[in-house]
Design an enzyme around this catalytic site. Structure first.
Site, short mmCIF file in Angstrom:
data_model
loop_
_atom_site.label_atom_id
_atom_site.label_comp_id
_atom_site.label_asym_id
_atom_site.label_seq_id
_atom_site.Cartn_x
_atom_site.Cartn_y
_atom_site.Cartn_z
CG HIS A 1 2.89 -3.76 5.95
ND1 HIS A 1 3.23 -2.47 6.31
CD2 HIS A 1 1.60 -3.69 5.53
CE1 HIS A 1 2.18 -1.67 6.13
NE2 HIS A 1 1.18 -2.39 5.65
CG HIS B 1 -2.12 -0.72 1.20
ND1 HIS B 1 -2.82 -1.13 2.32
CD2 HIS B 1 -2.83 -1.17 0.13
CE1 HIS B 1 -3.89 -1.79 1.94
NE2 HIS B 1 -3.92 -1.85 0.63
CG HIS C 1 -1.34 -5.65 2.04
ND1 HIS C 1 -2.26 -5.39 3.04
CD2 HIS C 1 -0.50 -4.59 2.03
CE1 HIS C 1 -1.98 -4.22 3.59
NE2 HIS C 1 -0.92 -3.72 2.99
#
Lengths: 340, 340
Positions: B280, B271, B282
């Site tokens: 991180h 994101h 997804h």
């Protein structure tokens, strides 16, 4: 969204002198109706919903509260006829909410924790309409159309494009007659929201067929470029920057003026793969999660502009992800080529 | 999705020797509970749904068949207390379909054209449950939380990032303690699906909190990198290619092995802006239209890898789109800077 259709006559418009490629599509032959237009088959019999025996679930969406059923109706002489039945719960109507809260048939407490509680509420029939769509008699083709198809991601390199995708596109009889009809004002002329008539750097902006124009929540427009030699994102180079900048700026201005939706509230993007190979750009309301707006298919026009400004050949260098349904012939081509 | 939280102790793990930046987050103070965890307020009274007077619709979703209401309940002495009531129609249950088709209270033909017909079907109460969630008494904060917030797109250049976004991130007390707890096995250790322990190029893969792991339709996992000096996509350079390749390859392999979902059926993305500033990635089921998977926020990891391979400084050169809610402080910062 619309795709193929028969192309009979070649267009006779002013052409962009920079046009490099021939229009392969003009030789196309196969006719395909627009989505949602019924064929001229004989009229169907009245449908006995209560007698339907459900064979299987073709597709369901927990999010949309919809289910697609393959059912059969058994006639008086014992023969079975296939049907597709689509059930979809309907959105809440604001004006009926007070009635719903008062006239519920039953209310069961499910859970309570501090200030939070959840209930099962059972409304009376008149407040819980289900939209029901029936296709009857249904053919194998209808069943296949509604059957959930798994989507697979393929990473298409430039070599894959040249060796697999481009020959496939050229072998298909994708007709673009409906696009040319719009560009030449032979159809939908009264629907045009904006036009830049330049044959190289111009385009036409029209509402997409999916949008009924009665609310802005699902605003959806399409910009179709006048030049006919750009199939998709893959063909774009720095040469197309003026065209793309026009689409972004003028398209945003036209939508703001006509519909009052500012550019910062619009998702402006291209699909790769597109559903037809004449360059077009989607304009959707940002709050509307249109099918095909996810990252595996949608490329923001602002990103495309930046990429081309950094590197004129960006889209001939980079691998691109394609989301292909299991029944799409292009997926079979990738499989045959050992790329899946 | 989880965001801030208090960070007390600095972590004492093996650190990547290539770590360049200090952890600003460790000085953070403000505590924020995880989403969905109720506060310790006094227990609520039973809720008189039928007496609710609807003040306004906070939000509705025609697609999800859900509506969020701000209502008030008037007590015996005439005083009004606020409540939030969320109504959502429930998905169809396959096993109840035959009953639904037979026991409908009424069926009205709406339209017939050739083999296609549509009906209004009105089911009995027991087959048309509405999931009802009540927050009562509700504070102004609850009302704000459920109120639809318009999202605006901002085009963030690298200069905007340095001058507006980065100072803003640094000024916030975003705590990442919950991330460090996972990385250090102080929490959720039994939930880890896969780990590569390398301090530079390693990561931990855990199910996202939004996924209950009871069906694969909405599969959702998160890869958290071990190194603590990479805030977001904006920090990535060619240096991070081994780390990102590990995440893509090992993550896909782990999901295929544990859940039987192949890599071609997974959407693997970052994101921008992220909801917390520890890098991180997804992993969601491709068929699941997770919030935040649209092109204005999601960046496919495969695209990120290709961009960095073409140009190590790609994410320090390119403008990036940010989708910001009207109430997000970062949007106000862009506005103050005259960038909106």
């Amino acid at each position: 969204m619309r795709s193929g259709g028969a192309s009979a006559a070649a267009a006779a418009m002013a052409e962009c002198p920079r046009t490099k490629r021939k229009r392969e599509e003009d030789e196309a032959d196969a006719a395909e109706p627009r989505d949602g237009v019924a064929s001229a088959a004989p009229a169907a019999a009245a449908f006995p919903l209560a007698e339907l025996s459900v064979r299987r679930v073709l597709r369901e969406s927990a999010r949309d509260k919809a289910i697609f059923l393959h059912g059969q109706v058994t006639g008086p002489s014992g023969e079975s006829t296939d049907a597709v039945v689509i059930l979809e719960k309907t959105p809440f109507q604001e004006e009926k909410i007070p009635e719903l809260l008062r006239k519920h048939a039953r209310l069961e407490l499910q859970m309570r924790n501090d200030i939070y509680s959840t209930y099962h509420l059972y409304p009376p029939p008149e407040l819980s309409e289900i939209k029901t769509t029936v296709v009857y008699p249904a053919t194998e083709k209808h069943l296949r159309k509604y059957l959930r198809q798994e989507v697979h991601l393929v990473r298409e390199t430039w070599e894959d494009y040249k060796n697999i995708t481009l020959p496939f596109i050229q072998s298909q009889s994708f007709s673009l007659q409906w696009v040319y009809n719009i560009l030449e004002k032979k159809a939908e002329a009264d629907r045009i929201i904006h036009e830049n008539p330049d044959p190289c750097d111009g385009f036409v902006l029209v509402p997409d067929f999916k949008w009924n124009q009665s609310q802005l929540d699902d605003l959806y427009l399409i910009a179709l470029v006048h030049r006919r030699d750009v199939k998709s994102l893959r063909d774009l180079t720095g040469e197309h920057l003026p065209l793309l900048r026009n689409i972004l700026r003028e398209g945003q201005e036209a939508v703001a003026e006509r519909f009052g939706v500012p550019g910062s509230r619009l998702r402006v993007y291209l699909h790769y793969q597109p559903s037809y190979y004449h360059l077009h750009v989607h304009f959707t309301a940002l709050g509307y999660e249109a099918a095909g707006s996810a990252a595996e298919r949608a490329h923001l026009l602002a990103d495309v502009l930046d990429n081309l400004a950094l590197d004129s050949r960006y889209y001939q260098r980079r691998a691109l992800t394609c989301a292909l349904r299991a029944d799409e012939p292009l997926l079979a081509k990738f499989r045959e080529a050992g790329r899946l």
